[in-house]
Design an enzyme around this catalytic site. Structure first.
Site, mmCIF file in Angstrom:
data_model
loop_
_atom_site.group_PDB
_atom_site.id
_atom_site.type_symbol
_atom_site.label_atom_id
_atom_site.label_comp_id
_atom_site.label_asym_id
_atom_site.label_seq_id
_atom_site.Cartn_x
_atom_site.Cartn_y
_atom_site.Cartn_z
ATOM 1 N N ASN A 100 0.857 -1.187 0.000
ATOM 2 C CA ASN A 100 0.000 0.000 0.000
ATOM 3 C C ASN A 100 0.890 1.233 0.000
ATOM 4 O OD1 ASN A 100 -2.920 -1.035 0.412
ATOM 5 N ND2 ASN A 100 -1.649 -2.254 1.805
ATOM 6 N N GLU A 101 1.142 1.709 -1.208
ATOM 7 C CA GLU A 101 2.075 2.811 -1.398
ATOM 8 C C GLU A 101 1.424 4.140 -1.021
ATOM 9 O OE1 GLU A 101 4.959 2.065 -1.650
ATOM 10 O OE2 GLU A 101 5.498 0.712 -3.263
ATOM 11 N N PRO A 102 2.215 5.239 -0.918
ATOM 12 C CA PRO A 102 1.651 6.539 -0.567
ATOM 13 C C PRO A 102 0.401 6.848 -1.396
ATOM 14 C CG PRO A 102 4.014 6.697 -0.708
ATOM 15 C CD PRO A 102 3.665 5.301 -1.106
ATOM 16 N N SER A 159 -2.550 5.470 -0.698
ATOM 17 C CA SER A 159 -3.518 4.371 -0.579
ATOM 18 C C SER A 159 -4.691 4.805 0.285
ATOM 19 C CB SER A 159 -2.860 3.146 0.059
ATOM 20 O OG SER A 159 -1.938 2.603 -0.836
#
Ligand code: F6R
Length: 633
Positions: free
Chosen positions: A166-168, A170
């Protein structure tokens, strides 16, 4: 220590923290505590005749947790028959039998060694057709719910703050889905994929909501390179740019950290802001250095009001502000020396090294063939030119960092100039020309090792060291031909102990890199520490001082520096030249990391930056400085 343990007395100490977190001395101890919590849960569920649902992570962080769970299975009879696993993520596209897949990772690090039932293992399928992904992801979610929900979710944290993938950006309510990987995440994976261009751009991951639904969450973070993201997740606001901060209002979450990952937390970085302190000399120095940085002042310009306004009034109960200033000033001043091997015939009370014996036997340990000159080239040069008997021991061959094109170049030179060479190189030349990845081949690895040896000799000869004082130890743990190294054994420790016993050094210099707990530098340091421990009763060791240098990436914090060796502009150039002899490590080196500067640029920038820091504190204006911390064993 039980990781569920919350002492009410510690609430003030952790008042900046919004997530329960525990700091262990090292990643091994933290991993053991996590494994214990998992095994207790499995057993408790078994007693209740229930399944235990585990959410599992991959990456470097959980390896030792899995190692311990396997040990518990083999030695203590822990059974995984009632365990159902759901893994967080998988690269997409990715076949499950690819060695770079998380399927493969889980098999080799855990599943192949325990009695889990194969149909109880769930890992997102990276080989699904793209148009089927949404349907597949909903089924993955549904399956978790049907099985009763995750009891215990194990997480690592990426440097982007991601949990799972869950990257920036998300969403708080996100579920299992296909995501795009952040550049930094892909860059961190480039080693495993043999180059950034081979790292997939997408992955399937559980969402924030999926993770948050778990009854218990434990996130582990090891190493200095996680310290700032850990601080932001724990002390910052809930922020979609740091997915791990979404865990702040979960009811049952613990962050398990090693010391270096906790470095940026307020209670560690500036504990005087969280309550009363036990003021050791080291802590006082840390506080004054911090105050200089905070107020942008040199040491002798700090005022009483600077101390009072910045939570340091307690320090003034013991000494006046100007005495504190002077103590720290002298401490920093005393650390500076142009005589890293000690200045002969001088009063050494105020110097970092002893004046006697005049000419010391010095042993420099270098994890890879080049760390010696990259990290302490200026000091190395001084030690030799000041008449000490210096030995260098390269701990590993560094062979996997030689590119195919470099090996090809040397083979072609040999073949063209010595056509009758006793080795038949044509076959390898063909393979290398076709750009095949054949570093696994023992002959190619041997050639790569020799190339690095000869580059090292060119560099040490330039510094003025006779060849018989240069040792290539080729520690066996490194010689796998792949990125993944073996766990060090008694053979590695024996080799290190033997060379120390043979040289009987007055000084040992070694790489004190703690940033990456599984990296080669840290493994080399652990082997050295074990050997020192075994040897410490020997008479010759009573006379041996150990100095730790830092690699190309990190610098010792000011208050931890025990010896600072300045370099003149001429010495900076000599150091640069010594690094240049390591030609295969110039330009686009294979394992660059996320910093695109070449090694000589990084180290020069770092040496200049620390000189500026000394100047800002009120010391003399040096061109560049190399720094060391003494290790007491
Ligand atoms: C792995 C995962 C990732 C990693 C994170 C840290 O399944 O979901 O979030 O936990 O990237 O990786 P390491 O542990 O290699 O630093």
């Amino acid at each position: 220590m039980n990781i569920n343990y919350k002492s009410p007395g510690t609430l003030e100490e952790t008042r900046f923290e919004k997530i329960h977190s525990i700091i262990f001395d090292d990643s091994k101890k933290g991993s053991l505590a996590i494994a214990r919590e998992i095994s207790d849960l499995i057993k408790k569920k078994k007693k209740q005749n229930k399944n235990c649902l585990l959410g599992l992570a991959t990456g470097s962080s959980p390896i030792y947790v899995y190692h311990e769970l396997i040990r518990m299975h083999k030695e203590d009879g822990l059974s995984f028959k009632n365990v159902i696993c759901f893994n967080l993520d998988e690269y997409f596209p990715m076949s499950s039998d690819d060695v770079k897949s998380y399927h493969h990772f889980m098999n080799i690090h855990l599943f192949d060694h325990i009695d889990i039932q194969k149909n109880n293992i769930h890992i997102p399928d990276g080989s699904i057709k793209k148009e089927k992904i949404n349907e597949y992801c909903s089924k993955y979610e549904q399956k978790i719910v049907e099985e009763g929900g995750i009891d215990f979710q194990l997480l690592g944290i990426g440097r982007t703050g991601h949990i799972g993938f869950n990257e920036p950006g998300s969403n708080y309510d996100s579920l299992t889905r296909l995501v795009y990987l952040d550049y930094l995440t892909r860059n961190d994976a480039r080693k495993a994929f043999n180059g950034m261009e081979n790292v997939p751009t997408t992955a399937i991951t559980m969402g924030i909501k999926t993770i948050r639904k778990s009854k218990r969450i434990v996130l582990m973070a090891w190493g200095n390179n996680k310290s700032s993201v850990v601080k932001n997740a724990i002390e910052g606001d809930i922020d979609s740019n740091i997915s791990a901060s979404y865990l702040q209002n979960h009811k049952n979450v613990t962050f398990v950290l090693d010391k270096t990952a906790s470095d940026e937390l307020t209670r560690v970085k500036s504990p005087w802001r969280t309550g009363s302190c036990k003021w050791t000399e080291k802590l006082k120095a840390k506080a004054v250095a911090w105050l200089c940085n905070r107020t942008n002042k040199s040491i002798l310009n700090l005022t009483e009001s600077d101390y009072n306004k910045n939570n340091l009034s307690e320090l003034l109960l013991e000494k006046s502000y100007d005495e504190l200033n002077l103590d720290f000033y002298k401490r920093i001043h005393r650390s500076i020396t142009g005589w890293p091997g000690g200045k002969p015939n001088s009063d050494d009370k105020e110097r970092p090294e002893r004046s006697m014996p005049k000419k010391k036997r010095v042993l420099i340990f270098s994890p890879h063939p080049d760390d010696d000159v990259i990290s302490m080239g200026g000091t190395f040069d001084r030690l030799v030119s000041q008449g000490n008997q210096v030995h260098v021991a390269y701990q590993t061959s560094g062979n996997i960092a030689v590119s195919n094109s470099d090996v090809l170049k040397y083979l072609e030179v040999i073949n063209s100039t010595f056509p009758d060479s006793r080795y038949k190189n044509e076959e390898f030349i063909e393979l290398l020309k076709n750009n095949n990845d054949i570093i696994n081949n023992p002959r190619i690895r041997e050639i790569a090792s020799v190339i690095r040896e000869k580059e090292s000799l060119a560099s040490t000869r330039f510094i003025g060291l006779p060849d018989n004082q240069v040792h290539f130890l080729k520690l066996p743990f490194y010689e796998t031909g792949t990125i993944k190294k073996n766990i060090p054994t008694v053979s590695d420790r024996r080799i290190i102990s033997e060379i120390i016993s043979e040289i009987k050094p007055h000084q040992i210099f070694a790489a004190g890199d703690l940033a990456d707990p599984h990296g080669t530098h840290k493994v080399c340091l652990d082997i050295l520490f074990d050997s020192l421990n075994n040897l410490k009763e020997k008479l010759f060791m009573k006379d041996c001082w150990v100095w730790l240098y830092r690699g190309a990436w990190h610098e010792w914090p000011i208050h931890e520096i025990d010896m600072a060796v300045p370099m003149s502009p001429f010495q900076v150039l000599r150091k640069r030249k010594a690094i240049f002899f390591h030609q295969t490590q110039k330009d686009n080196v294979m394992f660059q990391g996320d910093d695109n500067r070449e090694f000589w640029v990084r180290t020069e920038d770092r040496n200049r930056a620390i000189a500026k820091k000394f100047r800002d504190l009120g010391m003399s204006d040096y061109t560049a400085i190399e720094t060391f911390k003494r290790y007491h064993f």
